[in-house]
Design a protein around this motif. Structure first.
Motif, PDB file in Angstrom:
ATOM      1  N   THR A  55       0.822  -1.209   0.000  1.00 25.23           N
ATOM      2  CA  THR A  55       0.000   0.000   0.000  1.00 25.23           C
ATOM      3  C   THR A  55       0.857   1.260   0.000  1.00 25.23           C
ATOM      4  O   THR A  55       0.498   2.259  -0.633  1.00 25.23           O
ATOM      5  CB  THR A  55      -0.975   0.026   1.186  1.00 25.23           C
ATOM      6  N   PHE A  56       2.005   1.231   0.668  1.00 22.28           N
ATOM      7  CA  PHE A  56       2.875   2.413   0.646  1.00 22.28           C
ATOM      8  C   PHE A  56       3.487   2.604  -0.737  1.00 22.28           C
ATOM      9  O   PHE A  56       3.580   3.734  -1.227  1.00 22.28           O
ATOM     10  CB  PHE A  56       3.964   2.312   1.712  1.00 22.28           C
ATOM     11  N   LEU A  57       3.891   1.507  -1.378  1.00 23.76           N
ATOM     12  CA  LEU A  57       4.396   1.622  -2.752  1.00 23.76           C
ATOM     13  C   LEU A  57       3.296   2.103  -3.693  1.00 23.76           C
ATOM     14  O   LEU A  57       3.560   2.870  -4.631  1.00 23.76           O
ATOM     15  CB  LEU A  57       4.959   0.286  -3.225  1.00 23.76           C
ATOM     16  N   GLY A  58       2.068   1.681  -3.444  1.00 22.51           N
ATOM     17  CA  GLY A  58       0.937   2.180  -4.224  1.00 22.51           C
ATOM     18  C   GLY A  58       0.732   3.674  -4.023  1.00 22.51           C
ATOM     19  O   GLY A  58       0.424   4.400  -4.971  1.00 22.51           O
ATOM     20  N   ALA A  59       0.932   4.139  -2.796  1.00 18.61           N
ATOM     21  CA  ALA A  59       0.798   5.577  -2.525  1.00 18.61           C
ATOM     22  C   ALA A  59       1.872   6.366  -3.258  1.00 18.61           C
ATOM     23  O   ALA A  59       1.586   7.390  -3.887  1.00 18.61           O
ATOM     24  CB  ALA A  59       0.888   5.835  -1.016  1.00 18.61           C
ATOM     25  N   GLY A 110       3.536   5.381  -5.898  1.00 15.94           N
ATOM     26  CA  GLY A 110       3.254   5.259  -7.327  1.00 15.94           C
ATOM     27  C   GLY A 110       2.132   6.179  -7.769  1.00 15.94           C
ATOM     28  O   GLY A 110       2.201   6.790  -8.840  1.00 15.94           O
ATOM     29  N   SER A 111       1.095   6.308  -6.949  1.00 15.81           N
ATOM     30  CA  SER A 111      -0.017   7.183  -7.311  1.00 15.81           C
ATOM     31  C   SER A 111       0.418   8.650  -7.325  1.00 15.81           C
ATOM     32  O   SER A 111      -0.128   9.448  -8.088  1.00 15.81           O
ATOM     33  CB  SER A 111      -1.191   6.993  -6.357  1.00 15.81           C
ATOM     34  N   ALA A 112       1.390   8.992  -6.503  1.00 15.26           N
ATOM     35  CA  ALA A 112       1.883  10.370  -6.496  1.00 15.26           C
ATOM     36  C   ALA A 112       2.544  10.732  -7.824  1.00 15.26           C
ATOM     37  O   ALA A 112       2.548  11.900  -8.222  1.00 15.26           O
ATOM     38  CB  ALA A 112       2.874  10.569  -5.347  1.00 15.26           C
ATOM     39  N   PHE A 113       3.082   9.748  -8.514  1.00 15.29           N
ATOM     40  CA  PHE A 113       3.748  10.009  -9.785  1.00 15.29           C
ATOM     41  C   PHE A 113       2.886   9.696 -11.010  1.00 15.29           C
ATOM     42  O   PHE A 113       3.113  10.263 -12.079  1.00 15.29           O
ATOM     43  CB  PHE A 113       5.043   9.200  -9.870  1.00 15.29           C
ATOM     44  N   LEU A 114       1.918   8.810 -10.872  1.00 15.24           N
ATOM     45  CA  LEU A 114       1.189   8.323 -12.035  1.00 15.24           C
ATOM     46  C   LEU A 114      -0.214   8.891 -12.204  1.00 15.24           C
ATOM     47  O   LEU A 114      -0.772   8.824 -13.297  1.00 15.24           O
ATOM     48  CB  LEU A 114       1.109   6.796 -11.997  1.00 15.24           C
ATOM     49  N   VAL A 115      -0.799   9.427 -11.149  1.00 15.41           N
ATOM     50  CA  VAL A 115      -2.178   9.918 -11.210  1.00 15.41           C
ATOM     51  C   VAL A 115      -2.149  11.439 -11.324  1.00 15.41           C
ATOM     52  O   VAL A 115      -1.280  12.095 -10.765  1.00 15.41           O
ATOM     53  CB  VAL A 115      -2.965   9.464  -9.958  1.00 15.41           C
ATOM     54  N   GLU A 116      -3.109  11.990 -12.042  1.00 15.89           N
ATOM     55  CA  GLU A 116      -3.169  13.432 -12.287  1.00 15.89           C
ATOM     56  C   GLU A 116      -4.231  14.106 -11.426  1.00 15.89           C
ATOM     57  O   GLU A 116      -5.216  13.489 -11.039  1.00 15.89           O
ATOM     58  CB  GLU A 116      -3.498  13.686 -13.763  1.00 15.89           C
ATOM     59  N   GLN A 175      -6.577  16.216  -8.702  1.00 19.08           N
ATOM     60  CA  GLN A 175      -7.001  16.050  -7.316  1.00 19.08           C
ATOM     61  C   GLN A 175      -7.079  14.573  -6.936  1.00 19.08           C
ATOM     62  O   GLN A 175      -6.898  14.230  -5.764  1.00 19.08           O
ATOM     63  CB  GLN A 175      -8.344  16.724  -7.103  1.00 19.08           C
ATOM     64  N   LEU A 176      -7.315  13.722  -7.912  1.00 18.38           N
ATOM     65  CA  LEU A 176      -7.348  12.281  -7.640  1.00 18.38           C
ATOM     66  C   LEU A 176      -6.001  11.803  -7.098  1.00 18.38           C
ATOM     67  O   LEU A 176      -5.941  10.885  -6.282  1.00 18.38           O
ATOM     68  CB  LEU A 176      -7.725  11.514  -8.908  1.00 18.38           C
ATOM     69  N   ARG A 177      -4.916  12.439  -7.522  1.00 20.25           N
ATOM     70  CA  ARG A 177      -3.577  12.105  -7.016  1.00 20.25           C
ATOM     71  C   ARG A 177      -3.517  12.303  -5.507  1.00 20.25           C
ATOM     72  O   ARG A 177      -3.059  11.425  -4.775  1.00 20.25           O
ATOM     73  CB  ARG A 177      -2.533  12.985  -7.694  1.00 20.25           C
ATOM     74  N   THR A 178      -3.991  13.454  -5.061  1.00 16.00           N
ATOM     75  CA  THR A 178      -3.937  13.763  -3.633  1.00 16.00           C
ATOM     76  C   THR A 178      -4.825  12.814  -2.830  1.00 16.00           C
ATOM     77  O   THR A 178      -4.418  12.297  -1.787  1.00 16.00           O
ATOM     78  CB  THR A 178      -4.376  15.217  -3.389  1.00 16.00           C
ATOM     79  N   VAL A 179      -6.029  12.594  -3.324  1.00 17.31           N
ATOM     80  CA  VAL A 179      -6.973  11.729  -2.617  1.00 17.31           C
ATOM     81  C   VAL A 179      -6.427  10.306  -2.529  1.00 17.31           C
ATOM     82  O   VAL A 179      -6.462   9.671  -1.462  1.00 17.31           O
ATOM     83  CB  VAL A 179      -8.353  11.754  -3.307  1.00 17.31           C
ATOM     84  N   THR A 180      -5.902   9.793  -3.631  1.00 21.37           N
ATOM     85  CA  THR A 180      -5.368   8.430  -3.648  1.00 21.37           C
ATOM     86  C   THR A 180      -4.155   8.304  -2.733  1.00 21.37           C
ATOM     87  O   THR A 180      -4.040   7.352  -1.963  1.00 21.37           O
ATOM     88  CB  THR A 180      -4.986   8.027  -5.084  1.00 21.37           C
ATOM     89  N   PHE A 181      -3.259   9.277  -2.812  1.00 19.13           N
ATOM     90  CA  PHE A 181      -2.057   9.239  -1.977  1.00 19.13           C
ATOM     91  C   PHE A 181      -2.417   9.253  -0.495  1.00 19.13           C
ATOM     92  O   PHE A 181      -1.924   8.425   0.277  1.00 19.13           O
ATOM     93  CB  PHE A 181      -1.151  10.430  -2.315  1.00 19.13           C
TER      94      PHE A 181
END
Length: 86
Positions: A26-30, A32-38, A40-46
């Protein structure tokens, strides 16, 4: 599911490895989401994944404290990983 499915989780060391693997994933997913998602969804996912990781960390800590009162010879997750490697 049958009880045989969860029998390997009876050992505290195995449960500890599973929870640490969940925290790492889950931390690696966080990260990864900081770099791969664009956007406001980036912030919410992270934030959601980091919060989930922190929650699992708290649960593992409480679980470890409960295990310290038993006669289990658990020596920590690193020792468990090294012992399983032999």
């Amino acid at each position: 599911m049958s009880a045989r499915t969860f029998r390997p989780l009876a050992d505290f060391g195995t449960r500890s490895l599973v929870t640490h693997a969940i925290m790492a994933a889950t931390f690696l997913g966080a990260v990864g989401s900081a770099f791969l998602v664009e956007g406001q969804l980036r912030t919410v996912t992270f934030v959601a994944l980091v919060s989930f990781t922190a929650g699992v960390w708290v649960c593992q800590s409480v679980h470890s404290l409960g295990n310290s009162f038993t006669d289990d010879d658990y020596q920590g997750v690193l020792r468990t990983v090294l012992d399983h490697g032999d």
